[in-house]
Design a protein around this motif. Structure first.
Motif, mmCIF file in Angstrom:
data_model
loop_
_atom_site.group_PDB
_atom_site.id
_atom_site.type_symbol
_atom_site.label_atom_id
_atom_site.label_comp_id
_atom_site.label_asym_id
_atom_site.label_seq_id
_atom_site.Cartn_x
_atom_site.Cartn_y
_atom_site.Cartn_z
ATOM 1 N N ILE A 91 -19.465 18.848 48.900
ATOM 2 C CA ILE A 91 -20.664 19.544 49.379
ATOM 3 C C ILE A 91 -21.723 19.615 48.288
ATOM 4 C CG2 ILE A 91 -21.531 21.827 50.029
ATOM 5 C CD1 ILE A 91 -19.026 22.195 51.696
ATOM 6 N N LEU A 92 -21.316 19.960 47.079
ATOM 7 C CA LEU A 92 -22.279 20.070 45.982
ATOM 8 C C LEU A 92 -22.910 18.712 45.673
ATOM 9 C CD1 LEU A 92 -20.414 22.545 43.596
ATOM 10 C CD2 LEU A 92 -22.240 23.034 45.230
ATOM 11 N N ALA A 93 -22.084 17.656 45.693
ATOM 12 C CA ALA A 93 -22.633 16.317 45.453
ATOM 13 C C ALA A 93 -23.585 15.909 46.571
ATOM 14 C CB ALA A 93 -21.485 15.306 45.341
ATOM 15 N N ALA A 94 -23.192 16.196 47.819
ATOM 16 C CA ALA A 94 -24.059 15.859 48.952
ATOM 17 C C ALA A 94 -25.341 16.686 48.934
ATOM 18 C CB ALA A 94 -23.306 16.088 50.261
ATOM 19 N N THR A 95 -25.260 17.905 48.400
ATOM 20 C CA THR A 95 -26.445 18.754 48.319
ATOM 21 C C THR A 95 -27.491 18.146 47.388
ATOM 22 O OG1 THR A 95 -25.157 20.749 48.763
ATOM 23 C CG2 THR A 95 -27.269 21.031 47.661
ATOM 24 N N VAL A 96 -27.040 17.664 46.237
ATOM 25 C CA VAL A 96 -27.976 17.029 45.295
ATOM 26 C C VAL A 96 -28.633 15.812 45.956
ATOM 27 C CG1 VAL A 96 -28.172 15.846 43.086
ATOM 28 C CG2 VAL A 96 -26.693 17.850 43.288
ATOM 29 N N PHE A 97 -27.826 15.004 46.635
ATOM 30 C CA PHE A 97 -28.370 13.835 47.323
ATOM 31 C C PHE A 97 -29.351 14.258 48.411
ATOM 32 C CE2 PHE A 97 -28.136 10.921 50.943
ATOM 33 C CZ PHE A 97 -28.578 9.745 50.344
ATOM 34 N N THR A 98 -29.005 15.314 49.151
ATOM 35 C CA THR A 98 -29.888 15.803 50.203
ATOM 36 C C THR A 98 -31.216 16.268 49.631
ATOM 37 O OG1 THR A 98 -27.992 16.507 51.547
ATOM 38 C CG2 THR A 98 -30.120 17.518 52.041
ATOM 39 N N GLY A 99 -31.163 16.993 48.510
ATOM 40 C CA GLY A 99 -32.395 17.462 47.883
ATOM 41 C C GLY A 99 -33.276 16.322 47.421
ATOM 42 N N ILE A 100 -32.668 15.296 46.830
ATOM 43 C CA ILE A 100 -33.446 14.138 46.370
ATOM 44 C C ILE A 100 -34.069 13.406 47.561
ATOM 45 C CG2 ILE A 100 -33.279 11.891 45.234
ATOM 46 C CD1 ILE A 100 -31.096 13.086 43.462
ATOM 47 N N ALA A 101 -33.276 13.217 48.627
ATOM 48 C CA ALA A 101 -33.786 12.514 49.806
ATOM 49 C C ALA A 101 -34.915 13.290 50.470
ATOM 50 C CB ALA A 101 -32.648 12.277 50.802
ATOM 51 N N ALA A 102 -34.790 14.614 50.504
ATOM 52 C CA ALA A 102 -35.811 15.424 51.158
ATOM 53 C C ALA A 102 -37.134 15.428 50.404
ATOM 54 C CB ALA A 102 -35.304 16.857 51.317
ATOM 55 N N SER A 103 -37.110 15.081 49.131
ATOM 56 C CA SER A 103 -38.332 15.124 48.323
ATOM 57 C C SER A 103 -39.089 13.803 48.316
ATOM 58 C CB SER A 103 -37.982 15.501 46.877
ATOM 59 O OG SER A 103 -37.234 14.460 46.252
ATOM 60 N N VAL A 104 -38.550 12.776 48.950
ATOM 61 C CA VAL A 104 -39.171 11.445 48.862
ATOM 62 C C VAL A 104 -40.574 11.439 49.449
ATOM 63 C CG1 VAL A 104 -39.015 9.056 49.644
ATOM 64 C CG2 VAL A 104 -36.976 10.228 48.801
ATOM 65 N N LEU A 105 -40.730 11.883 50.692
ATOM 66 C CA LEU A 105 -42.046 11.846 51.343
ATOM 67 C C LEU A 105 -43.053 12.782 50.674
ATOM 68 C CD1 LEU A 105 -41.083 11.581 55.131
ATOM 69 C CD2 LEU A 105 -41.940 9.789 53.615
ATOM 70 N N PRO A 106 -42.693 14.044 50.367
ATOM 71 C CA PRO A 106 -43.659 14.898 49.665
ATOM 72 C C PRO A 106 -44.073 14.327 48.306
ATOM 73 C CG PRO A 106 -41.916 16.224 50.621
ATOM 74 C CD PRO A 106 -41.488 14.810 50.756
ATOM 75 N N ALA A 107 -43.121 13.765 47.570
ATOM 76 C CA ALA A 107 -43.448 13.197 46.267
ATOM 77 C C ALA A 107 -44.378 11.992 46.418
ATOM 78 C CB ALA A 107 -42.174 12.789 45.532
ATOM 79 N N ARG A 108 -44.156 11.183 47.445
ATOM 80 C CA ARG A 108 -45.038 10.036 47.672
ATOM 81 C C ARG A 108 -46.452 10.504 47.996
ATOM 82 N NH1 ARG A 108 -42.974 5.689 51.903
ATOM 83 N NH2 ARG A 108 -41.375 5.582 50.254
ATOM 84 N N ARG A 109 -46.565 11.576 48.743
ATOM 85 C CA ARG A 109 -47.888 12.098 49.094
ATOM 86 C C ARG A 109 -48.617 12.610 47.859
ATOM 87 N NH1 ARG A 109 -49.229 15.406 54.521
ATOM 88 N NH2 ARG A 109 -51.468 15.608 54.221
ATOM 89 N N VAL A 110 -47.888 13.281 46.987
ATOM 90 C CA VAL A 110 -48.505 13.776 45.750
ATOM 91 C C VAL A 110 -48.939 12.604 44.871
ATOM 92 C CG1 VAL A 110 -48.023 14.996 43.592
ATOM 93 C CG2 VAL A 110 -47.291 15.972 45.770
ATOM 94 N N ARG A 111 -48.134 11.554 44.845
ATOM 95 C CA ARG A 111 -48.453 10.394 44.019
ATOM 96 C C ARG A 111 -49.760 9.752 44.461
ATOM 97 N NH1 ARG A 111 -44.660 4.959 43.550
ATOM 98 N NH2 ARG A 111 -46.011 3.818 42.090
ATOM 99 N N ARG A 112 -50.024 9.728 45.776
ATOM 100 C CA ARG A 112 -51.229 9.096 46.299
ATOM 101 C C ARG A 112 -52.441 10.020 46.283
ATOM 102 N NH1 ARG A 112 -48.690 6.137 51.711
ATOM 103 N NH2 ARG A 112 -47.374 4.636 50.593
ATOM 104 N N MET A 113 -52.248 11.244 45.852
ATOM 105 C CA MET A 113 -53.322 12.233 45.875
ATOM 106 C C MET A 113 -54.356 11.930 44.791
ATOM 107 S SD MET A 113 -52.828 16.343 45.619
ATOM 108 C CE MET A 113 -51.642 16.322 46.970
#
Length: 305
Positions: free
Chosen positions: A273-295
């Motif tokens: 669960i803890l390992a999957a949580t880290v992966f989930t957090g990284i995956a969930a940040s992909v789109l927001p991070a891409r939006r910030v990058r293009r800002m």
């Protein structure tokens, strides 16, 4: 009620169940007060290793307690239910196998399609004195029932295998449901971050203007996402272990440490669960991070804060 149920009584399991539900809803009700301090605790390594980026990520989550608790609660609910079920099933599995294996090892049953055992089969069994001796019982049964292939024999070992298979299927169902809940939680975290990007456009512009790079902003958002997911997972794991252990104790008794030790697969599940949580957090940040990058910095600065 959790305490009363854990120490026995005619309605011990009911007390534990009602107490768990009430305490769980209390945690959700006061999540905005309980979870931000945990975010700060989990963020200590990030502040030490990532410096300003880690400090800003933890500070942002703590300052927006309502948003943090809403996003982390999605992960908290799924993990709590899954861990409590895995703990209870694992402990029950170990206790049941031990009871079946050591209780009546010489007892066996005969099963037929019509639930009727031929008299000739019973006579053949009576002529086999070795049936009470477990090591040679299988050979004796084969000789006695060689003329009755439709009769199936089950003993304590067969019952253990049957129970193990049944509980393993239940664990598989729980694990599958946990996967779905984590996927839903990832969507919740991603939606929270996307909303945060919209609301913090001016802040991101200011950070870029004073020298923070786009890579550092992406790291900050990724860290915020991972901290959100970890906060829900750690809280849910703690609650799940407590609820699962108390439920087993209310039925089978025993100390909490002994129950955890006998719970097959719980430690592996928690680590997963803890390992999957880290992966989930990284995956969930992909789109927001891409939006910030293009800002664009200039456009971001002209946005009202």
């Amino acid at each position: 009620m959790l305490t009363f149920g854990a120490f026995g009584g005619s309605l011990a399991l009911l007390d534990v169940t009602v107490g768990a539900i009430c305490s769980f809803f209390a945690v959700l009700r006061f999540a905005q007060h309980l979870l931000p301090p945990l975010v700060g605790l989990l963020g200590i390594p990030a502040r030490r290793w990532l410096g300003t980026t880690g400090k800003l990520a933890a500070q942002q989550l703590r300052s927006n307690a309502r948003r943090t608790s809403a996003a982390a609660s999605a992960m908290l609910v799924g993990v709590t239910v899954a861990v409590s079920a895995v703990t209870a099933i694992g402990a029950t599995k170990g206790a049941t196998e031990s009871m079946l294996s050591s209780g009546l090892p010489a007892v066996f049953t005969l099963n037929t399609a019509d639930n009727k055992v031929p008299a000739g089969a019973m006579d053949s069994l009576r002529r086999q004195p070795e049936l009470a001796v477990t090591p040679v019982r299988a050979a004796s049964l084969d000789r006695a029932l060689s003329d009755y292939p439709h009769i199936r024999v089950s003993d304590a070992a067969a019952n253990v295998v049957s129970v193990r298979h049944m509980l393993d299927r239940m664990l598989l169902v729980v694990t599958t449901l946990l996967g779905f809940s984590m996927a839903i939680a990832a969507l919740g975290v991603a939606a929270t971050l996307m909303l945060a990007v919209e609301e913090r456009t001016h802040e991101f512009g200011m950070l870029r203007a004073i020298g923070m790079s786009g890579r550092q902003l992406r790291e900050m958002l990724t860290l915020e996402s991972v901290l959100l997911a970890l906060t829900g997972a750690v809280t849910g794991t703690t609650l799940g272990l407590v609820y699962g252990v108390l439920a087993v104790r209310s039925i089978l008794g025993g100390s909490p440490i002994a129950i955890l030790a006998s719970s097959d697969g719980t430690a592996l599940t928690v680590l997963g669960i803890l390992a999957a949580t880290v992966f989930t957090g990284i995956a969930a940040s992909v789109l927001p991070a891409r939006r910030v990058r293009r800002m664009a910095v200039v456009d971001a600065l002209h946005t009202s804060g």
